[in-house]
Design a protein around this motif. Sequence first.
Motif, short mmCIF file in Angstrom:
data_model
loop_
_atom_site.label_atom_id
_atom_site.label_comp_id
_atom_site.label_asym_id
_atom_site.label_seq_id
_atom_site.Cartn_x
_atom_site.Cartn_y
_atom_site.Cartn_z
N ARG A 14 0.83 -1.21 0.00
CA ARG A 14 0.00 0.00 0.00
C ARG A 14 0.87 1.26 0.00
NH1 ARG A 14 -4.06 2.04 4.82
NH2 ARG A 14 -5.01 3.76 3.67
N ALA A 15 1.87 1.31 0.84
CA ALA A 15 2.70 2.50 0.95
C ALA A 15 3.97 2.41 0.10
CB ALA A 15 3.07 2.75 2.41
N ASN A 16 4.61 1.23 0.10
CA ASN A 16 5.86 1.03 -0.63
C ASN A 16 6.90 2.09 -0.26
OD1 ASN A 16 4.76 -1.20 -2.14
ND2 ASN A 16 3.67 0.29 -3.39
N ASN A 17 7.03 2.34 1.04
CA ASN A 17 7.95 3.37 1.52
C ASN A 17 9.39 3.11 1.12
OD1 ASN A 17 5.92 4.83 2.86
ND2 ASN A 17 6.12 3.60 4.70
N VAL A 18 9.83 1.87 1.27
CA VAL A 18 11.23 1.56 1.00
C VAL A 18 11.57 1.80 -0.46
CG1 VAL A 18 12.99 -0.24 1.06
CG2 VAL A 18 11.29 -0.09 2.91
N ALA A 19 10.72 1.31 -1.35
CA ALA A 19 10.96 1.50 -2.78
C ALA A 19 11.01 2.98 -3.13
CB ALA A 19 9.89 0.79 -3.59
N ARG A 20 10.07 3.74 -2.63
CA ARG A 20 10.03 5.17 -2.94
C ARG A 20 11.27 5.88 -2.42
NH1 ARG A 20 4.90 6.44 -4.81
NH2 ARG A 20 3.27 4.93 -4.28
N CYS A 21 11.71 5.54 -1.22
CA CYS A 21 12.87 6.21 -0.65
C CYS A 21 14.17 5.84 -1.36
CB CYS A 21 12.99 5.89 0.84
SG CYS A 21 11.68 6.63 1.85
N LEU A 22 14.21 4.66 -1.99
CA LEU A 22 15.42 4.23 -2.69
C LEU A 22 15.36 4.53 -4.18
CD1 LEU A 22 16.12 0.79 -0.95
CD2 LEU A 22 17.13 3.03 -0.44
N GLY A 23 14.29 5.16 -4.63
CA GLY A 23 14.17 5.50 -6.05
C GLY A 23 13.78 4.35 -6.94
N ILE A 24 13.25 3.27 -6.37
CA ILE A 24 12.83 2.10 -7.16
C ILE A 24 11.43 2.36 -7.72
CG2 ILE A 24 12.27 -0.37 -7.05
CD1 ILE A 24 14.31 -0.53 -4.73
N PRO A 25 11.22 2.20 -9.01
CA PRO A 25 9.89 2.48 -9.59
C PRO A 25 8.81 1.60 -8.98
CG PRO A 25 11.56 2.21 -11.31
CD PRO A 25 12.20 1.77 -10.03
N VAL A 26 7.61 2.16 -8.83
CA VAL A 26 6.49 1.37 -8.32
C VAL A 26 5.75 0.67 -9.45
CG1 VAL A 26 6.22 2.77 -6.25
CG2 VAL A 26 4.94 3.38 -8.31
N SER A 27 5.99 1.05 -10.68
CA SER A 27 5.40 0.37 -11.84
C SER A 27 6.06 -1.00 -11.99
CB SER A 27 5.62 1.19 -13.10
OG SER A 27 5.45 0.41 -14.26
N PRO A 28 5.29 -2.10 -12.04
CA PRO A 28 5.90 -3.43 -12.14
C PRO A 28 6.86 -3.61 -13.31
CG PRO A 28 3.59 -3.63 -11.55
CD PRO A 28 3.81 -2.18 -11.88
N PRO A 29 6.51 -3.18 -14.54
CA PRO A 29 7.49 -3.37 -15.63
C PRO A 29 8.78 -2.61 -15.39
CG PRO A 29 5.29 -2.96 -16.51
CD PRO A 29 5.22 -2.67 -15.04
N GLN A 30 8.69 -1.36 -14.90
CA GLN A 30 9.89 -0.58 -14.64
C GLN A 30 10.69 -1.15 -13.47
OE1 GLN A 30 9.00 3.60 -14.30
NE2 GLN A 30 7.59 3.54 -16.04
N ALA A 31 9.97 -1.64 -12.44
CA ALA A 31 10.67 -2.24 -11.31
C ALA A 31 11.38 -3.52 -11.73
CB ALA A 31 9.68 -2.52 -10.18
N ALA A 32 10.75 -4.30 -12.63
CA ALA A 32 11.39 -5.52 -13.12
C ALA A 32 12.66 -5.20 -13.89
CB ALA A 32 10.41 -6.30 -14.00
N ARG A 33 12.59 -4.16 -14.70
CA ARG A 33 13.79 -3.76 -15.46
C ARG A 33 14.89 -3.28 -14.51
NH1 ARG A 33 15.08 -3.05 -20.58
NH2 ARG A 33 12.95 -3.52 -21.25
#
Length: 311
Positions: free
Chosen positions: A104-123
């Motif tokens: 729901r929040a995805n705090n860690v990903a957002r703080c580390l600059g990891i995309p929340v979009s699944p295709p972009q995160a997979a790349r």
Amino acid sequence: MTTAHGTTTARRTAGRVAREVVLVANANASGASGGRSPDRVAAELRALGARVELLRTRSPGEMADAWRREPGRLVVLLGGDGTLHAAVNLPGPAPEVALIPAGRANNVARCLGIPVSPPQAARTALEGRARPVDLIECRAGASRIVAVEGLSVGFLALARHRYHSRNSADVTAAVAAGAAALVHFHPLDVRLTEHGRPGMVHVGQLFVANMQCFGTGLRVAPHADPRDGLLDVVAIDIPGRRAIPAMLLRLRRGTHLRHRGVRRWRATEITIETRGTSPVMADAEELGSGPVEVRALRGALDVVVPAQPCD
């Protein structure tokens, strides 16, 4: 025309994409459906050239199997912030980890600059670079817990104590827990010990943060750096329950640090005691009322993040 630099980059990217991947999918994550379903994400990784083993889990015990895989495999976690918290508390050395946000929040990903979009995160998982990230060791009596985002004491900890649901997406349960915490809220005195020197702080909310965000996307420590080996301590004085809605709004916006009654400092370790007035929450895990010994674990986890231009 392909430049020498471009050729080198392509070769390095190809090396990353050809990796063997264990995709660990948390079946309890609030967002693991639709484009974030395990099968869909596995297909995204395979389309990028990865060899993928899909492991669906419903408990930390099932997740531990991925930690025992052959060295060199990339572990990709499909889930929310709670999935990473569960992973870093598994026994044994942690492997290199990539994240596909599905919470729901995805705090860690957002703080580390990891995309929340699944295709972009997979790349990113396959083409990014592993970087060391700090964690937080928390000791309460004989118990040891590792936190990723931070710790909370006060109103939000009391609300989380009253929240009972499978994941963070149950809005009804969250509203009920928050309302109950509001009714029973009183400012509290917290005993903090740093470098052997004890002191008291009078707060409505206290954070010991590793990441900028905590909980439901609250920007509790906008200047926190999860790579500096330091903990950001934020103490918020709240005069009473009527001031809580305004405090929460400022936390969501990240503007609370400019208000009177808010103090921020940094520490490498700290001990927290609430003497029964509030639980100490490490991420979303309750550690009692203390004493809880907290210290930064510098560079304890390698997480794949977007590659920088110079990589």
